[in-house]
Scaffold this active site. Structure first.
Site, short mmCIF file in Angstrom:
data_model
loop_
_atom_site.label_atom_id
_atom_site.label_comp_id
_atom_site.label_asym_id
_atom_site.label_seq_id
_atom_site.Cartn_x
_atom_site.Cartn_y
_atom_site.Cartn_z
N LYS A 135 0.85 -1.20 0.00
CA LYS A 135 0.00 0.00 0.00
C LYS A 135 0.88 1.25 0.00
CE LYS A 135 -3.79 2.00 2.77
NZ LYS A 135 -4.60 1.82 3.99
N SER B 237 -9.56 1.53 3.07
CA SER B 237 -8.73 2.35 2.22
C SER B 237 -7.67 1.57 1.45
CB SER B 237 -8.04 3.44 3.04
OG SER B 237 -7.19 2.84 4.02
N SER C 107 -9.65 -0.93 7.29
CA SER C 107 -9.17 -0.76 5.92
C SER C 107 -8.50 -1.96 5.29
CB SER C 107 -8.22 0.42 5.84
OG SER C 107 -8.96 1.60 5.75
N1 GLN Z 1 -12.85 3.92 6.73
C1 GLN Z 1 -12.23 4.29 7.99
C2 GLN Z 1 -11.81 5.73 7.92
O1 GLN Z 1 -12.02 6.33 6.91
C3 GLN Z 1 -11.06 3.38 8.27
C4 GLN Z 1 -9.88 3.69 7.47
C5 GLN Z 1 -8.70 2.83 7.76
O2 GLN Z 1 -8.80 1.78 8.39
N2 GLN Z 1 -7.55 3.31 7.34
O3 GLN Z 1 -11.27 6.26 8.85
#
Ligand code: GLN
Length: 493
Positions: A78, A153, A177
């Protein structure tokens, strides 16, 4: 041999037994990326030259009889994890062109183990989102249906593994995410206990929640990734100095007597009926394999979403203060220092700006106690709920995501509905537990569904064991998405 259709574990076997080479696997993956990633859009940056060098070095180590769980295996990372000499953007224009001078701890570990780093995958900007639509560059598509999101994400990493453009990948899981995109892409994704994997060299979003987390097509693949990146690192002050167990040894298939907690709070409003059905059937399957079911209650879970959306933005607002255009990334020159700062920081996208505003508000004098302080207290109550539950059960089973992959654009203009995508995953991040998502079915539109299995602090082996037993008794993980790739050279072999 169709190299790209092998799982990570199958590839390791083929490498060990001399049926193929890392160089051949790397070439097959890169050829497939060239052939189909214009549809999926999972990679932001390809590091093919470096990858070929790493593959050659790995082939020499294999020839010398060396063994590691990832030796010679092409993997993806990532783009929020720093890679020396390879652009790392966190999905943001504010880091466009940033080339880190060093590798993150997890990247060092991958390289030591002889993995081949194919490239950097797309992410929501600074990992804020659940669909990759918040990436400043482009939206990644779900290989199961290109009109839909892969989740986020870490959607780029998930889509890459699902589309057979890497044998495994790293993401980060701050609120879900990795588990949520794993669920939406028919993968195994495991969020380790906070501190199990070093955050050193990972671009910070919410420091008390961030954790590097692996993806694989199977439980064994995911376990192999975790094996390599887990471990103590004195450069991360929250790293746990605890021995790393042999995760592969936990994959026995035997879950006789395993106690599973099923909290009814995770089966209420907002849960899609087909998802609920698939998850309940999966839990029955675990019972059929010898597990026992125990009703448990996590009473403070209903506050998890608001608590997360105070703590995560508060920490993000502090972490993102460093992007001033002076130390990293592009600098836009204005009339004076303040004007330059303003113009540079305008490079942040709308979701990042929203979080900085929310977080700064929650931390500001006069509001700190009412918002951030209170959220921290409720976080303690949520952690206690989990601790209490894990005195009664070994594993907690729930859906991973309330819905299957949604359409691109469907939630993009509605932050609250996007935040709800993580309703089942983010409670775990607030506690000191670990959790994974494992494929457990498909809805009537052919979209994957995930089962979430959560475990107590440092009980990664327990959840892997349960997931493995389930996986061996089912065939969901064997289904692969079909991409139109008539010219894919590795498929013509
Ligand atoms: N969707 C959640 C957020 O936007 C989690 C994101 C993540 O785990 N990086 O904060």
């Amino acid at each position: 041999m169709d190299l790209t259709s092998l799982t990570l574990t199958e590839l390791r076997h083929a490498l060990r037994t001399g049926q193929t080479t890392s160089a051949a696997a790397t070439e097959a993956i890169i050829n497939r990326i060239v052939a189909v990633d214009n549809q999926v859009q999972s990679y932001l940056t390809l590091a093919d030259e470096l990858a070929y060098q790493q593959a050659e070095a790995a082939d020499q180590r294999i020839a010398a009889g060396e063994e590691t769980p990832l030796l010679g295996v092409p993997v993806a990372i990532k783009d929020i994890i720093c890679t020396a000499g390879v652009e790392t953007t966190a999905g943001s224009k504010i880091l466009d062109g940033f080339i880190p001078p060093y590798d993150a701890f997890v990247v060092q570990k991958l390289k030591e183990a002889g993995a081949v780093i194919i490239g950097k995958t797309n992410t929501d900007e600074f990992a804020m989102g659940s669909s990759t639509e918040n990436s400043a560059f482009f939206t990644t598509r779900n290989p199961w249906d290109l009109r839909r999101v892969p989740g986020g994400s870490s959607g780029g990493s998930a889509a890459a593994v699902a589309a057979q453009l890497a044998y495994g990948a790293l993401g980060t899981d701050t609120g879900g995410s990795v588990r949520q995109p794993a669920s939406l892409c028919n993968l195994v994704g495991l969020r380790p206990t906070y501190g199990r994997v070093s955050r050193w060299g990972v671009i910070a979003f919410a420091s008390s929640l961030d954790q590097v987390a692996p993806f694989g097509r199977t439980v064994a693949d995911c376990a192999a990734m975790l094996q390599v990146v887990a471990g103590y690192d004195p450069r991360d002050s929250t790293s746990l100095n605890e021995p790393v167990p042999d995760y592969a040894a936990a994959l026995t298939g035997d879950i006789q007597g395993l106690k599973i907690g099923v909290p009814e709070q995770f089966f209420g409003n907002g849960l899609n009926e087909e998802v609920a059905q698939a998850v309940r059937t999966a839990i029955d399957k675990l019972v059929g394999l010898g597990a026992t079911i125990h009703p448990i209650s996590l009473p403070h879970i209903r506050y998890a979403l608001p608590v997360y959306y105070l703590i995560a933005p508060a920490e993000a607002s502090a972490n993102l203060a460093r992007y001033d255009g002076i130390r990293y990334g592009p600098q836009i020159n204005g009339d004076d220092l303040l004007d330059s700062l303003k113009k540079t920081r305008a490079l942040f996208g709308p979701e990042v700006k929203r979080r900085i505003m929310l977080g700064s508000y929650a931390l500001s004098a006069g509001y700190y106690e009412a918002y951030y302080g209170k959220a921290q207290k409720v976080r303690t109550l949520i952690t206690r709920d989990f601790k209490e539950a894990f005195t009664q059960v070994d594993v907690i089973a729930t859906p991973t995501s309330p819905v299957t992959a949604f359409r691109i654009g469907e939630k993009a203009d509605d932050p609250l509905s996007m935040y709800l995508a993580d309703i089942y995953t983010l409670p775990l991040n607030l506690s000191a537990s670990c959790g994974l998502s494992v494929p457990c079915g498909f809805d009537s539109q052919g979209l994957p569904i995930g089962l979430q299995l959560m475990g107590d602090t440092l009980q990664e082996a327990t959840i892997l064991k349960a997931a493995y037993a389930y996986e061996q008794a089912t065939a969901w993980h064997k289904r692969l998405p079909v991409l139109q790739s008539p010219s894919s050279p590795d498929e013509e072999e």
